[in-house]
Design an enzyme around this catalytic site. Sequence first.
Site, PDB file in Angstrom:
ATOM      1  CG  HIS A 187      -0.093   0.299   2.487  1.00 29.77           C
ATOM      2  ND1 HIS A 187       0.642  -0.684   3.123  1.00 29.77           N
ATOM      3  CD2 HIS A 187       0.143   1.456   3.165  1.00 29.77           C
ATOM      4  CE1 HIS A 187       1.279  -0.141   4.143  1.00 29.77           C
ATOM      5  NE2 HIS A 187       0.997   1.155   4.199  1.00 29.77           N
TER       6      HIS A 187
ATOM      7  CG  HIS B 110       7.528   4.972   0.661  1.00 27.80           C
ATOM      8  ND1 HIS B 110       7.250   6.059   1.470  1.00 27.80           N
ATOM      9  CD2 HIS B 110       7.661   3.907   1.487  1.00 27.80           C
ATOM     10  CE1 HIS B 110       7.226   5.667   2.734  1.00 27.80           C
ATOM     11  NE2 HIS B 110       7.466   4.358   2.774  1.00 27.80           N
TER      12      HIS B 110
END
Length: 179
Positions: free
Chosen positions: A43, A125
């Site tokens: 995620h 990220h």
Amino acid sequence: MNEQKRLFFGIALPASSTQEVIAWRAATFAEETGRPIAAANLHLTLAFLGDVGAEKQRALQQMAGRIRQSPFTLTLDDAGHWPRSGVVWLGPKQAPRGLLQLAGLLRSQAARSGCYQSPLPFHPHVTLFRNALQPVALPPRNFSWQFRVERFALFESLFSQGRTRYRALASWELQQESL
């Protein structure tokens, strides 16, 4: 009793991108790179909230539900290694404005609600590995995954039997902003 949950707002990767990233990670990085993150846990965190009680969770969910923002396209075309934290990551070379706006809104709302927010700039990220404490050979920048972000979610981080897993508690659709 006010049970605390470890929460964060984030964006789940689409299943097709997840499978492609997992296959690429296995083919690209050495086995000893670090501890790979489970496919189901891939995620992009928008705002980390920490340990939150039920009342604050409800308030954060209400605030998240009031966000009006258009969907956006996210391209994962960069990778890096943060040796201090032992994280190998995948992210965008250029973060889309919609992503930065959404993260900014959620982080500021979280801060106003008393959830500590790091003073470090937001660096979008997807964590690929943890415990990557040795130097990591990064791949050539010839990879790219692109997908439409049409929703974000509130996730709970659960730790049991030596494993962490993330469970979506609520999600919100991004909609065209009306004038």
